[in-house]
Design an enzyme around this catalytic site. Structure first.
Site, PDB file in Angstrom:
ATOM      1  N   HIS A   1      -0.866   6.877   6.184  1.00 44.02           N
ATOM      2  CA  HIS A   1       0.204   7.872   6.239  1.00 44.02           C
ATOM      3  C   HIS A   1       1.472   7.226   5.716  1.00 44.02           C
ATOM      4  O   HIS A   1       1.703   6.039   5.946  1.00 44.02           O
ATOM      5  CB  HIS A   1       0.419   8.351   7.681  1.00 44.02           C
TER       6      HIS A   1
ATOM      7  N   ASP B   1      -6.085  14.251  10.218  1.00 42.06           N
ATOM      8  CA  ASP B   1      -7.117  14.920   9.423  1.00 42.06           C
ATOM      9  C   ASP B   1      -8.494  14.317   9.611  1.00 42.06           C
ATOM     10  O   ASP B   1      -9.507  14.958   9.322  1.00 42.06           O
ATOM     11  CB  ASP B   1      -6.733  14.904   7.943  1.00 42.06           C
TER      12      ASP B   1
HETATM   13  N1  CMC Z   1      -7.769   4.294   1.879  1.00 36.72           N
HETATM   14  C1  CMC Z   1      -7.667   3.100   1.246  1.00 36.72           C
HETATM   15  N2  CMC Z   1      -6.510   2.526   0.882  1.00 36.72           N
HETATM   16  C2  CMC Z   1      -5.386   3.190   1.171  1.00 36.72           C
HETATM   17  C3  CMC Z   1      -5.409   4.452   1.837  1.00 36.72           C
HETATM   18  C4  CMC Z   1      -6.645   4.982   2.196  1.00 36.72           C
HETATM   19  N3  CMC Z   1      -6.728   6.172   2.816  1.00 36.72           N
HETATM   20  N4  CMC Z   1      -4.143   4.873   1.980  1.00 36.72           N
HETATM   21  C5  CMC Z   1      -3.361   3.934   1.434  1.00 36.72           C
HETATM   22  N5  CMC Z   1      -4.108   2.915   0.947  1.00 36.72           N
HETATM   23  C6  CMC Z   1      -3.615   1.691   0.318  1.00 36.72           C
HETATM   24  C7  CMC Z   1      -3.096   1.975  -1.094  1.00 36.72           C
HETATM   25  O1  CMC Z   1      -4.096   1.781  -2.068  1.00 36.72           O
HETATM   26  C8  CMC Z   1      -1.985   0.945  -1.210  1.00 36.72           C
HETATM   27  O2  CMC Z   1      -2.578  -0.302  -1.496  1.00 36.72           O
HETATM   28  P1  CMC Z   1      -1.789  -1.396  -2.407  1.00 36.72           P
HETATM   29  O3  CMC Z   1      -0.534  -1.748  -1.646  1.00 36.72           O
HETATM   30  O4  CMC Z   1      -2.759  -2.529  -2.504  1.00 36.72           O
HETATM   31  O5  CMC Z   1      -1.520  -0.718  -3.714  1.00 36.72           O
HETATM   32  C9  CMC Z   1      -1.410   0.847   0.197  1.00 36.72           C
HETATM   33  O6  CMC Z   1      -2.478   1.241   1.080  1.00 36.72           O
HETATM   34  C10 CMC Z   1      -0.198   1.757   0.413  1.00 36.72           C
HETATM   35  O7  CMC Z   1      -0.611   3.082   0.096  1.00 36.72           O
HETATM   36  P2  CMC Z   1       0.282   4.143  -0.675  1.00 36.72           P
HETATM   37  O8  CMC Z   1      -0.632   5.058  -1.423  1.00 36.72           O
HETATM   38  O9  CMC Z   1       1.359   3.448  -1.442  1.00 36.72           O
HETATM   39  O10 CMC Z   1       0.924   4.893   0.548  1.00 36.72           O
HETATM   40  P3  CMC Z   1       1.633   6.299   0.497  1.00 36.72           P
HETATM   41  O11 CMC Z   1       2.606   6.293   1.607  1.00 36.72           O
HETATM   42  O12 CMC Z   1       2.149   6.585  -0.869  1.00 36.72           O
HETATM   43  O13 CMC Z   1       0.429   7.326   0.776  1.00 36.72           O
HETATM   44  C11 CMC Z   1      -1.129   8.720   1.856  1.00 36.72           C
HETATM   45  C12 CMC Z   1       0.163   7.888   1.993  1.00 36.72           C
HETATM   46  C13 CMC Z   1      -1.308   9.555   3.118  1.00 36.72           C
HETATM   47  C14 CMC Z   1      -0.988   9.668   0.668  1.00 36.72           C
HETATM   48  C15 CMC Z   1      -2.316   7.757   1.652  1.00 36.72           C
HETATM   49  O14 CMC Z   1      -2.439   6.893   2.760  1.00 36.72           O
HETATM   50  C16 CMC Z   1      -3.622   8.515   1.424  1.00 36.72           C
HETATM   51  O15 CMC Z   1      -3.879   8.922   0.295  1.00 36.72           O
HETATM   52  N6  CMC Z   1      -4.452   8.698   2.497  1.00 36.72           N
HETATM   53  C17 CMC Z   1      -5.675   9.477   2.363  1.00 36.72           C
HETATM   54  C18 CMC Z   1      -5.342  10.953   2.336  1.00 36.72           C
HETATM   55  C19 CMC Z   1      -4.958  11.465   3.715  1.00 36.72           C
HETATM   56  O16 CMC Z   1      -5.649  11.212   4.690  1.00 36.72           O
HETATM   57  N7  CMC Z   1      -3.863  12.229   3.749  1.00 36.72           N
HETATM   58  C20 CMC Z   1      -3.444  12.921   4.983  1.00 36.72           C
HETATM   59  C21 CMC Z   1      -2.108  12.474   5.461  1.00 36.72           C
HETATM   60  S1  CMC Z   1      -1.818  13.079   7.126  1.00 36.72           S
HETATM   61  C22 CMC Z   1      -1.722  14.794   6.979  1.00 36.72           C
HETATM   62  C23 CMC Z   1      -0.461  15.237   6.344  1.00 36.72           C
HETATM   63  O17 CMC Z   1       0.611  14.991   6.913  1.00 36.72           O
HETATM   64  O18 CMC Z   1      -0.549  15.875   5.284  1.00 36.72           O
END
Ligand code: CMC
Length: 434
Positions: free
Chosen positions: A311, A369
């Site tokens: 998140h 989720d």
């Molecule tokens: N699985 C594997 N690696 C992950 C995941 C994951 N679910 N989420 C983040 N990472 C890694 C990402 O690859 C990155 O690695 P690095 O630093 O080596 O490049 C690091 O963790 C930071 O991630 P980010 O993508 O920069 O983080 P963000 O804040 O931009 O994204 C997120 C947050 C929710 C979009 C992401 O964690 C994600 O895509 N999760 C899966 C989708 C999900 O479950 N979304 C629901 C969110 S809760 C409901 C809502 O409020 O909508």
């Protein structure tokens, strides 16, 4: 405002500039850089809004490090136990929990607005039967603006309020209609003597031949899912609603924009994506294949994510996930589901992810989720309906944030700036010379 200021200095000798620091009730202070461009001719650059507060708000507060979520100051854990969804709607919209008279009046107002114009049925018929319900909902919510021209004067508080009530009341009806349409079943009209969640489940699962028997445990679970999803401060869809509505467009159009944004798998679409991921792992061999799957998630080149984990704000356990996990077990217990291979995969995935260095180091915990999908599946909702249920719940958050924005005397149209990296000015080249 605080006594503190922040000074920005430049390595090229340009004069330093100073900005006020503003404190909120709780949470990080902000540097008020509104005069930055006037003072320096520069913009800030923050794609993804990693460090940018886009507005001041009194509605919802998240402390991502503590794993805390407050609606109007009340912890989500307390609201989920003591309130029903309509109490939470009242709280988000008006700032306080309702007293008994206010509760009765509000519940009656919402239930009196559950019916949609009969014309909506004909509009629905334009969609393919296999259309994704989020595609249908985006269109249907936007279309409401064609039916309620009497409540679209943004400057009239009464009209704003009636739009809010209409949207909260009608969303479950529209969602259930889209489900019935996809199934080729007749629409089930709302019943106003039922609670919000019970009415929704009945519109989904009753048929003209067999009424829906209300099960209080299952209804409570749906109500709780609604409470947990009701608002989440300035997330992508809420920010979309604010930006869209900042132009002065009508609330139905702005909420339709929120629905469209919510659909994405990084946001509300994650519950559907999480369940599809569990299906895939199960199809490939179940628990025995989790190790391989986790290896793919950790492989930077694979583009595979563990859906339902991570998140932007929570860097600790998502408090909603904790409550949802409990609800999942209540629902499975009530339905007598003991051996669900999908649940085994989910539990094993969670166990591995919570102990694996990759996830610990990146502070990736299960989010809501991860559990909501399993619960909704057990409740009988098809996977494609998951995000639509999220939209039903989040509608009140979107409207509360919209109202707050419209009522803010300093409100301006949202107009971000950019760092231009394209071609500098150049002369037109005739087609023969290109
Ligand atoms: N699985 C594997 N690696 C992950 C995941 C994951 N679910 N989420 C983040 N990472 C890694 C990402 O690859 C990155 O690695 P690095 O630093 O080596 O490049 C690091 O963790 C930071 O991630 P980010 O993508 O920069 O983080 P963000 O804040 O931009 O994204 C997120 C947050 C929710 C979009 C992401 O964690 C994600 O895509 N999760 C899966 C989708 C999900 O479950 N979304 C629901 C969110 S809760 C409901 C809502 O409020 O909508």
């Amino acid at each position: 405002m605080t006594d503190r200021t922040a000074t920005l200095s430049f390595s090229d000798g340009s004069p330093a500039v100073t900005f006020p620091v503003i404190a909120g009730t709780t949470g990080p202070d902000v540097v008020d850089i509104r005069t930055l461009y006037a003072k320096t001719g520069m913009f800030t650059y923050d794609p993804g809004f990693l460090s940018t507060g886009a507005c001041a708000s009194q509605i919802t507060f998240i402390d991502g490090d503590k794993g805390e979520l407050l609606y109007r100051g009340y912890p989500i854990e307390e609201l989920a136990v003591h309130c029903d969804f309509l109490d939470v709607c009242y709280l988000l919209l008006y700032g306080e929990l309702p007293n008994a008279a206010q509760q009765k009046e509000f519940d009656t107002r919402v239930t009196n607005h559950t019916m949609v114009n009969e014309q909506m049925q004909f509009f629905m018929r334009g969609f393919r039967r296999d259309a994704h319900p989020m595609a249908v909902l985006t269109g249907m919510v936007g279309a409401l603006s064609a039916f309620y021209p009497d409540s679209m004067n943004l400057h009239d508080p009464m009209q704003r309020d009636i739009s809010a009530i209409r949207l909260i009341g009608k969303l479950p009806t529209l969602v259930a209609m889209s489900y019935k349409y996809s199934m080729g079943q007749p629409y089930i009209y709302p019943r106003n003597e039922l609670s919000y969640a019970a009415n929704f489940m009945r519109m989904m699962f009753a048929t003209p031949c067999a009424d829906y028997e209300v099960n209080p445990v299952l209804v409570r679970a749906v109500d709780r899912i609604f409470i947990l999803h009701a608002d989440h401060e300035q997330n992508a869809s809420t920010s979309t609603v604010r930006l869209c509505a900042s132009s002065g467009t009508n609330p139905f159009a702005a909420i339709a924009a929120g629905v469209a944004c919510l659909w994405g798998p990084s946001h509300g679409g994650a519950n559907e994506a999480a369940l599809n991921m569990l299906y895939d792992i199960q199809a490939q061999g179940g628990v025995a294949k989790i190790g391989e799957f986790i290896a793919r998630v950790k492989d930077k080149n694979s583009n595979v994510k563990l859906m339902g984990f991570g998140h932007r704000v929570y860097k600790n356990y998502d408090p909603r996930a904790r409550i949802m996990q409990k609800t999942t077990h209540e629902v499975l217990g009530e339905l007598g589901i003991k051996d669900d291979p999908m649940l085994d995969v989910a539990m094993e995935l969670e166990k591995i992810a919570l102990t694996d260095e990759y996830f610990i180091e990146k502070k990736l915990y299960p989010n809501i989720d991860f559990y909501s999908g399993i619960t909704l599946k057990a409740l009988g909702f098809p996977t494609t309906m998951f995000t639509v249920l999220f939209a039903v719940a989040r509608t009140v958050g979107w409207i509360a944030q919209w109202k707050e924005m419209i009522e803010d005397p300093h409100q301006k149209i949202g107009r971000p700036r950019q760092l231009y990296t394209g071609a500098p000015q150049r002369d037109y080249v005739a087609i023969a010379k290109r």
